[in-house]
Design a protein around this motif. Sequence first.
Motif, PDB file in Angstrom:
ATOM      1  N   ILE A   4      11.708  10.295   2.061  1.00  0.00           N
ATOM      2  CA  ILE A   4      12.104  10.513   3.456  1.00  0.00           C
ATOM      3  C   ILE A   4      10.924  10.269   4.383  1.00  0.00           C
ATOM      4  N   ILE A   5       9.750  10.743   3.989  1.00  0.00           N
ATOM      5  CA  ILE A   5       8.549  10.523   4.803  1.00  0.00           C
ATOM      6  C   ILE A   5       8.244   9.033   4.910  1.00  0.00           C
ATOM      7  N   SER A   6       8.420   8.302   3.814  1.00  0.00           N
ATOM      8  CA  SER A   6       8.174   6.856   3.837  1.00  0.00           C
ATOM      9  C   SER A   6       9.138   6.153   4.781  1.00  0.00           C
ATOM     10  N   PHE A   7      10.412   6.544   4.742  1.00  0.00           N
ATOM     11  CA  PHE A   7      11.388   5.940   5.649  1.00  0.00           C
ATOM     12  C   PHE A   7      11.053   6.256   7.101  1.00  0.00           C
ATOM     13  N   ILE A   8      10.682   7.492   7.373  1.00  0.00           N
ATOM     14  CA  ILE A   8      10.331   7.868   8.744  1.00  0.00           C
ATOM     15  C   ILE A   8       9.126   7.056   9.212  1.00  0.00           C
ATOM     16  N   PHE A   9       8.169   6.859   8.316  1.00  0.00           N
ATOM     17  CA  PHE A   9       6.957   6.125   8.695  1.00  0.00           C
ATOM     18  C   PHE A   9       7.259   4.659   8.968  1.00  0.00           C
ATOM     19  N   TRP A  10       7.948   3.984   8.022  1.00  0.00           N
ATOM     20  CA  TRP A  10       8.135   2.536   8.135  1.00  0.00           C
ATOM     21  C   TRP A  10       9.308   2.146   9.022  1.00  0.00           C
ATOM     22  N   LEU A  11      10.283   3.017   9.192  1.00  0.00           N
ATOM     23  CA  LEU A  11      11.458   2.669   9.985  1.00  0.00           C
ATOM     24  C   LEU A  11      11.496   3.361  11.346  1.00  0.00           C
ATOM     25  N   ALA A  12      10.571   4.253  11.608  1.00  0.00           N
ATOM     26  CA  ALA A  12      10.535   4.928  12.900  1.00  0.00           C
ATOM     27  C   ALA A  12       9.145   4.882  13.522  1.00  0.00           C
ATOM     28  N   ALA A  13       8.159   5.408  12.829  1.00  0.00           N
ATOM     29  CA  ALA A  13       6.817   5.502  13.412  1.00  0.00           C
ATOM     30  C   ALA A  13       6.192   4.137  13.643  1.00  0.00           C
ATOM     31  N   VAL A  14       6.240   3.275  12.624  1.00  0.00           N
ATOM     32  CA  VAL A  14       5.603   1.953  12.748  1.00  0.00           C
ATOM     33  C   VAL A  14       6.275   1.097  13.821  1.00  0.00           C
ATOM     34  N   PRO A  15       7.606   0.948  13.829  1.00  0.00           N
ATOM     35  CA  PRO A  15       8.223   0.166  14.926  1.00  0.00           C
ATOM     36  C   PRO A  15       7.939   0.746  16.308  1.00  0.00           C
ATOM     37  N   PHE A  16       7.911   2.076  16.425  1.00  0.00           N
ATOM     38  CA  PHE A  16       7.638   2.680  17.725  1.00  0.00           C
ATOM     39  C   PHE A  16       6.223   2.367  18.196  1.00  0.00           C
ATOM     40  N   CYS A  17       5.270   2.438  17.285  1.00  0.00           N
ATOM     41  CA  CYS A  17       3.885   2.127  17.652  1.00  0.00           C
ATOM     42  C   CYS A  17       3.725   0.641  17.982  1.00  0.00           C
ATOM     43  N   ILE A  18       4.337  -0.222  17.175  1.00  0.00           N
ATOM     44  CA  ILE A  18       4.245  -1.658  17.446  1.00  0.00           C
ATOM     45  C   ILE A  18       4.922  -2.005  18.768  1.00  0.00           C
ATOM     46  N   GLY A  19       6.017  -1.323  19.075  1.00  0.00           N
ATOM     47  CA  GLY A  19       6.734  -1.592  20.310  1.00  0.00           C
ATOM     48  C   GLY A  19       5.936  -1.268  21.560  1.00  0.00           C
ATOM     49  N   ARG A  75       1.083  -6.809   0.505  1.00  0.00           N
ATOM     50  CA  ARG A  75      -0.271  -6.460   0.929  1.00  0.00           C
ATOM     51  C   ARG A  75      -0.530  -6.849   2.382  1.00  0.00           C
ATOM     52  N   TRP A  76      -0.216  -8.086   2.714  1.00  0.00           N
ATOM     53  CA  TRP A  76      -0.589  -8.596   4.024  1.00  0.00           C
ATOM     54  C   TRP A  76       0.296  -8.058   5.144  1.00  0.00           C
ATOM     55  N   PHE A  77       1.583  -7.875   4.871  1.00  0.00           N
ATOM     56  CA  PHE A  77       2.434  -7.327   5.923  1.00  0.00           C
ATOM     57  C   PHE A  77       2.103  -5.863   6.177  1.00  0.00           C
ATOM     58  N   MET A  78       1.813  -5.122   5.136  1.00  0.00           N
ATOM     59  CA  MET A  78       1.418  -3.729   5.331  1.00  0.00           C
ATOM     60  C   MET A  78       0.158  -3.648   6.194  1.00  0.00           C
ATOM     61  N   ALA A  79      -0.815  -4.510   5.906  1.00  0.00           N
ATOM     62  CA  ALA A  79      -2.043  -4.520   6.699  1.00  0.00           C
ATOM     63  C   ALA A  79      -1.761  -4.920   8.144  1.00  0.00           C
ATOM     64  N   ALA A  80      -0.920  -5.957   8.337  1.00  0.00           N
ATOM     65  CA  ALA A  80      -0.604  -6.419   9.691  1.00  0.00           C
ATOM     66  C   ALA A  80       0.163  -5.354  10.467  1.00  0.00           C
ATOM     67  N   ALA A  81       1.113  -4.691   9.814  1.00  0.00           N
ATOM     68  CA  ALA A  81       1.906  -3.664  10.494  1.00  0.00           C
ATOM     69  C   ALA A  81       1.037  -2.491  10.930  1.00  0.00           C
ATOM     70  N   ILE A  82       0.139  -2.066  10.068  1.00  0.00           N
ATOM     71  CA  ILE A  82      -0.748  -0.949  10.414  1.00  0.00           C
ATOM     72  C   ILE A  82      -1.696  -1.359  11.538  1.00  0.00           C
ATOM     73  N   LEU A  83      -2.219  -2.588  11.471  1.00  0.00           N
ATOM     74  CA  LEU A  83      -3.111  -3.068  12.526  1.00  0.00           C
ATOM     75  C   LEU A  83      -2.391  -3.117  13.872  1.00  0.00           C
ATOM     76  N   LEU A  84      -1.184  -3.662  13.892  1.00  0.00           N
ATOM     77  CA  LEU A  84      -0.413  -3.711  15.132  1.00  0.00           C
ATOM     78  C   LEU A  84      -0.066  -2.314  15.632  1.00  0.00           C
ATOM     79  N   SER A  85       0.184  -1.385  14.718  1.00  0.00           N
ATOM     80  CA  SER A  85       0.468  -0.009  15.121  1.00  0.00           C
ATOM     81  C   SER A  85      -0.740   0.614  15.807  1.00  0.00           C
ATOM     82  N   VAL A  86      -1.918   0.358  15.255  1.00  0.00           N
ATOM     83  CA  VAL A  86      -3.140   0.890  15.871  1.00  0.00           C
ATOM     84  C   VAL A  86      -3.334   0.292  17.268  1.00  0.00           C
ATOM     85  N   VAL A  87      -3.106  -1.026  17.389  1.00  0.00           N
ATOM     86  CA  VAL A  87      -3.210  -1.674  18.704  1.00  0.00           C
ATOM     87  C   VAL A  87      -2.207  -1.064  19.681  1.00  0.00           C
TER      88      VAL A  87
END
Length: 365
Positions: A4-19, A75-87
């Motif tokens: 559940i935590i993984s889904f919240i992170f990748w399907l909610a937190a990451v898109p919200f940060c990237i957005g 590997r690369w998408f996880m890195a890109a998604a986290i980088l974009l989230s930080v930005v």
Amino acid sequence: MTQIISFIFWLAAVPFCIGQIPAYFMPGERSAQGLKRNMGVIFLAGYLLMWAVFELIAVPAVVLIQYDNFLFVLRWFMAAAILLSVVGILLWYLREKQRREEIRPVLLADLVTRKMGPEARIEWLIFLALVGFQLYMSVTRASFDGDDAYYVVQSLMAQQNGGMYKNLPYTGRSSPLDVRHALAVFPMWIAFVAVKADLHATIVSHVVMPLVLIPLSYVVYYEIAGALFPSKKENIPVFMIIIGMFQMFGNVSIYTNETFFLTRTWQGKAVVGSLVIPMLFLLLLWLFAGEKEERKQNAGIWIIFVCLNMTAGLCSSIAVFLLAILLGAAAFCLMIVERDVRIPVKLGLTCIPNAVYVLLYLMLK
């Protein structure tokens, strides 16, 4: 709990940060075209940008890497998604530091306001009941069809074997690259989510994806209603109820968008019909609705426009052609109505990813 935590992170937190990246360029107050930076718009922008980045990584991996190409994407998408989230978080911090604005939820902000009359409250409750019923039926009465034997199995083989489009799902044997399906890597994104949550790809497709994609599609329709009725908010819940009823009773054929919306939600072509094409009309409303002198162009909309065209290729190869045709027709009509020859040029530049996609498709064919 970990899943559940993984889904919240990748399907909610990451898109919200990237957005937050395209949202940084959007207005905080509702414009004449109905555009306003809010939670729903941020989620839409985040998903489209996230899917566009996934396509940029996954498609070259499918074409150029022979073995374990899905592991490369992981590997690369996880890195890109986290980088974009930080930005995105940094841009959000800068914006809030400068403007001191508060971001409110797209629906709850309207539901809790004291200005809403009892009729509107009842209408919103009816709409929420319709959506809740659709989500319940989509999860507990999951529909299976022949396409699952291809799309879902492709996600599963990527999850289990670490390779993308290297085997025929019907037999498991090695096969040449199926260009028609291999460039539409939406099943690979589902496989990515399944790997990160450590859950079977079939369960992710049939249970998790409807809980994400159905509400996300309704956010698009909510924003369309806001653009159509910028000064008449009382019309928005009625509009949403009508859309919800159309979705529930549109199963007059196995080929209607409503059928795909509720019974094949996890398939790329269903995402095209229920989210990508409505989003195209929403972007056009944001750009050209209202009086000419009241319009305010901003970079955020154009970023989303490019990401939308890329998302079309992520979902379905034919959607690249369809979206380009729709955009071309809209550009021609708007050029005549607005008497501005620059409109086809501006909208045409957003189709550059479509042209690259078509060129790659023809080369591989």
